[in-house]
Design a protein around this motif. Structure first.
Motif, PDB file in Angstrom:
ATOM      1  N   LEU A  18      -8.068  -4.344  -1.946  1.00  0.00           N
ATOM      2  CA  LEU A  18      -8.917  -3.237  -2.116  1.00  0.00           C
ATOM      3  C   LEU A  18      -8.059  -2.413  -2.008  1.00  0.00           C
ATOM      4  CD1 LEU A  18     -12.560  -4.582  -1.847  1.00  0.00           C
ATOM      5  CD2 LEU A  18     -10.907  -5.101  -3.792  1.00  0.00           C
ATOM      6  N   TRP A  19      -7.656  -2.094  -1.076  1.00  0.00           N
ATOM      7  CA  TRP A  19      -6.878  -0.899  -1.211  1.00  0.00           C
ATOM      8  C   TRP A  19      -5.748  -1.172  -1.473  1.00  0.00           C
ATOM      9  CZ3 TRP A  19      -8.112   4.047   1.836  1.00  0.00           C
ATOM     10  CH2 TRP A  19      -9.115   4.006   2.455  1.00  0.00           C
ATOM     11  N   VAL A  20      -4.515  -2.158  -1.044  1.00  0.00           N
ATOM     12  CA  VAL A  20      -4.022  -1.993  -1.969  1.00  0.00           C
ATOM     13  C   VAL A  20      -3.231  -2.380  -3.416  1.00  0.00           C
ATOM     14  CG1 VAL A  20      -1.657  -3.646  -2.199  1.00  0.00           C
ATOM     15  CG2 VAL A  20      -2.577  -3.367  -0.106  1.00  0.00           C
ATOM     16  N   VAL A  21      -4.533  -2.744  -4.126  1.00  0.00           N
ATOM     17  CA  VAL A  21      -4.746  -2.466  -5.682  1.00  0.00           C
ATOM     18  C   VAL A  21      -5.617  -1.114  -5.822  1.00  0.00           C
ATOM     19  CG1 VAL A  21      -6.846  -3.379  -7.702  1.00  0.00           C
ATOM     20  CG2 VAL A  21      -5.680  -5.007  -5.336  1.00  0.00           C
ATOM     21  N   ALA A  22      -6.238  -0.738  -5.251  1.00  0.00           N
ATOM     22  CA  ALA A  22      -7.092   1.218  -5.801  1.00  0.00           C
ATOM     23  C   ALA A  22      -5.428   1.669  -5.470  1.00  0.00           C
ATOM     24  CB  ALA A  22      -7.847   1.799  -4.443  1.00  0.00           C
ATOM     25  N   ALA A  23      -4.683   1.477  -4.881  1.00  0.00           N
ATOM     26  CA  ALA A  23      -3.402   2.341  -4.287  1.00  0.00           C
ATOM     27  C   ALA A  23      -2.536   1.978  -5.832  1.00  0.00           C
ATOM     28  CB  ALA A  23      -2.413   2.255  -3.435  1.00  0.00           C
ATOM     29  N   LEU A  24      -2.194   1.185  -5.825  1.00  0.00           N
ATOM     30  CA  LEU A  24      -1.620   0.496  -6.838  1.00  0.00           C
ATOM     31  C   LEU A  24      -1.920   1.400  -8.307  1.00  0.00           C
ATOM     32  CD1 LEU A  24       0.242  -2.744  -5.585  1.00  0.00           C
ATOM     33  CD2 LEU A  24       1.274  -0.956  -5.821  1.00  0.00           C
ATOM     34  N   THR A  25      -3.108   0.937  -8.169  1.00  0.00           N
ATOM     35  CA  THR A  25      -3.830   1.268  -9.645  1.00  0.00           C
ATOM     36  C   THR A  25      -3.102   2.767 -10.049  1.00  0.00           C
ATOM     37  OG1 THR A  25      -5.270  -0.260  -9.892  1.00  0.00           O
ATOM     38  CG2 THR A  25      -6.053   1.148 -11.348  1.00  0.00           C
ATOM     39  N   GLY A  26      -3.877   3.535  -9.771  1.00  0.00           N
ATOM     40  CA  GLY A  26      -3.517   5.255  -9.054  1.00  0.00           C
ATOM     41  C   GLY A  26      -2.336   5.347  -9.323  1.00  0.00           C
ATOM     42  N   GLY A  27      -0.791   4.279  -8.907  1.00  0.00           N
ATOM     43  CA  GLY A  27       0.511   4.803  -8.519  1.00  0.00           C
ATOM     44  C   GLY A  27       0.536   4.203 -10.349  1.00  0.00           C
ATOM     45  N   TYR A  28       0.379   3.543 -10.990  1.00  0.00           N
ATOM     46  CA  TYR A  28       0.631   2.980 -12.842  1.00  0.00           C
ATOM     47  C   TYR A  28      -0.013   3.752 -13.421  1.00  0.00           C
ATOM     48  CZ  TYR A  28      -0.347   1.070 -16.780  1.00  0.00           C
ATOM     49  OH  TYR A  28      -0.408   0.103 -17.939  1.00  0.00           O
ATOM     50  N   ILE A  29      -1.154   4.393 -12.731  1.00  0.00           N
ATOM     51  CA  ILE A  29      -1.776   4.949 -14.555  1.00  0.00           C
ATOM     52  C   ILE A  29      -1.368   6.772 -13.891  1.00  0.00           C
ATOM     53  CG2 ILE A  29      -3.941   6.840 -14.173  1.00  0.00           C
ATOM     54  CD1 ILE A  29      -5.644   4.513 -13.218  1.00  0.00           C
ATOM     55  N   LEU A  30      -0.897   7.202 -12.971  1.00  0.00           N
ATOM     56  CA  LEU A  30       0.358   8.766 -13.206  1.00  0.00           C
ATOM     57  C   LEU A  30       1.346   8.609 -13.510  1.00  0.00           C
ATOM     58  CD1 LEU A  30      -1.188   9.751  -8.776  1.00  0.00           C
ATOM     59  CD2 LEU A  30      -2.481  11.136 -11.464  1.00  0.00           C
TER      60      LEU A  30
ATOM     61  N   PHE B  70       0.484  -1.078   0.148  1.00  0.00           N
ATOM     62  CA  PHE B  70      -0.256  -0.166  -0.301  1.00  0.00           C
ATOM     63  C   PHE B  70       0.699   1.661  -0.096  1.00  0.00           C
ATOM     64  CE2 PHE B  70      -2.555   3.338   2.194  1.00  0.00           C
ATOM     65  CZ  PHE B  70      -3.497   3.252   1.397  1.00  0.00           C
ATOM     66  N   SER B  71       1.637   1.341   1.086  1.00  0.00           N
ATOM     67  CA  SER B  71       3.252   1.904   0.857  1.00  0.00           C
ATOM     68  C   SER B  71       3.272   2.458   0.030  1.00  0.00           C
ATOM     69  CB  SER B  71       4.158   2.203   1.776  1.00  0.00           C
ATOM     70  OG  SER B  71       3.209   1.796   3.167  1.00  0.00           O
ATOM     71  N   MET B  72       3.832   0.989  -0.997  1.00  0.00           N
ATOM     72  CA  MET B  72       4.335   1.200  -2.303  1.00  0.00           C
ATOM     73  C   MET B  72       3.291   2.096  -3.566  1.00  0.00           C
ATOM     74  SD  MET B  72       5.592  -2.168  -2.962  1.00  0.00           S
ATOM     75  CE  MET B  72       6.775  -2.942  -1.694  1.00  0.00           C
ATOM     76  N   GLY B  73       2.429   2.183  -3.108  1.00  0.00           N
ATOM     77  CA  GLY B  73       1.349   2.389  -4.246  1.00  0.00           C
ATOM     78  C   GLY B  73       0.922   3.855  -3.653  1.00  0.00           C
ATOM     79  N   VAL B  74       1.234   4.445  -2.530  1.00  0.00           N
ATOM     80  CA  VAL B  74       1.205   5.814  -2.115  1.00  0.00           C
ATOM     81  C   VAL B  74       2.687   6.845  -2.911  1.00  0.00           C
ATOM     82  CG1 VAL B  74       1.072   7.643  -0.523  1.00  0.00           C
ATOM     83  CG2 VAL B  74      -0.381   5.256  -0.680  1.00  0.00           C
TER      84      VAL B  74
END
Length: 256
Positions: A238-250, A164-168
């Protein structure tokens, strides 16, 4: 560059950074040491506990008392793994070598998550067995109902915190900004929301509160949480998936 080569490159990067070794070592030491301390104190104080606390006493959770501080080190690890390249400017070189940004990001996440999983599992099992050894007659056994699930869940929880921290960090790119948001979120905001009557129903769906359910074995009195241990870990996932998806998109949309 082939995915295998990218993964090998990311492994070389991670193991060559001193902060990786220090943060993961700190996660192990703090989680185990605090768990042992609280286990020893719980054994000596058990007979003086109020009746309600004795009914709620969960030996497995007691041995994981250090997990709250251990996750601090996992958060730092997750942030530094991703944001170090931004702070040093190496991200431009990395993306030039691996133009497929999805391959670059998820190879980094895969390597770091595998390392976090290995450390998390070893820490969880060590904290459990050492903690139980200090609980005396109040201890539980790994073969008792729900205990093995809780111990494995402890390792998974630490891994998901790091991911999750990686995604953020992938979204924010700055180590200071990432830590400045994650630390208060987990150690202040989450606790407040989870302990105030008006916001408890919201707080229980935050990643740390939902995920930590996996480590509970003894049901708490008057607990009306609408999900079980695996459901809570699923919410955290699900929180982790959301964070990583956000990181990928940006990462795909922004310049290095």
């Amino acid at each position: 560059m082939a995915a295998v080569q990218v993964i090998r490159s990311e492994w070389t990067k991670i193991r060559s950074v001193a902060s990786t070794v220090w943060t993961l070592s700190l996660a192990v030491v703090v989680t185990i040491a605090v768990g042992m301390l609280i286990s020893a104190l719980s054994r000596s104080q058990f007979d003086r506990m109020p009746a309600r606390e004795r009914l709620n006493f969960d030996p497995t959770v007691v041995s994981f008392a250090g997990m709250t501080l251990g996750q601090l080190a996992m958060i730092v690890f997750g942030v530094l793994v991703v944001s170090n390249e931004y702070s040093t400017g190496m991200i431009r070189t990395s993306l030039a070598a691996v133009p497929q940004r999805g391959t670059f990001l998820f190879s980094k996440i895969a390597v770091a998550a595998a390392l976090a999983l290995a450390v998390g599992m070893a820490t969880s099992f060590a904290a459990f067995f050492l903690g139980q050894s200090l609980l005396g007659s109040h201890r539980t056994e790994i073969g008792d109902p729900g205990v093995l699930r809780a111990v494995i869940g402890g390792g998974l929880y630490m891994t998901l915190i790091a991911m999750f921290s990686m995604g953020v960090a992938s979204m924010l790119r700055s180590p200071m900004l990432s830590l400045g948001i994650l630390m208060p979120f987990f150690f202040l905001i989450s606790n407040i929301l989870g302990n105030v009557d008006a916001t408890k129903k919201i707080g229980r769906f935050l990643p740390d509160q939902a995920g930590s359910r996996i480590m509970q074995v003894v049901p708490r009195l008057d607990d009306d949480t609408p999900y079980g241990p695996w459901g809570g870990l699923g919410i955290m996932g699900l929180w982790v998936v959301a964070a990583l998806t956000g990181g990928y998109i940006l990462l795909k949309k922004r310049d290095a």
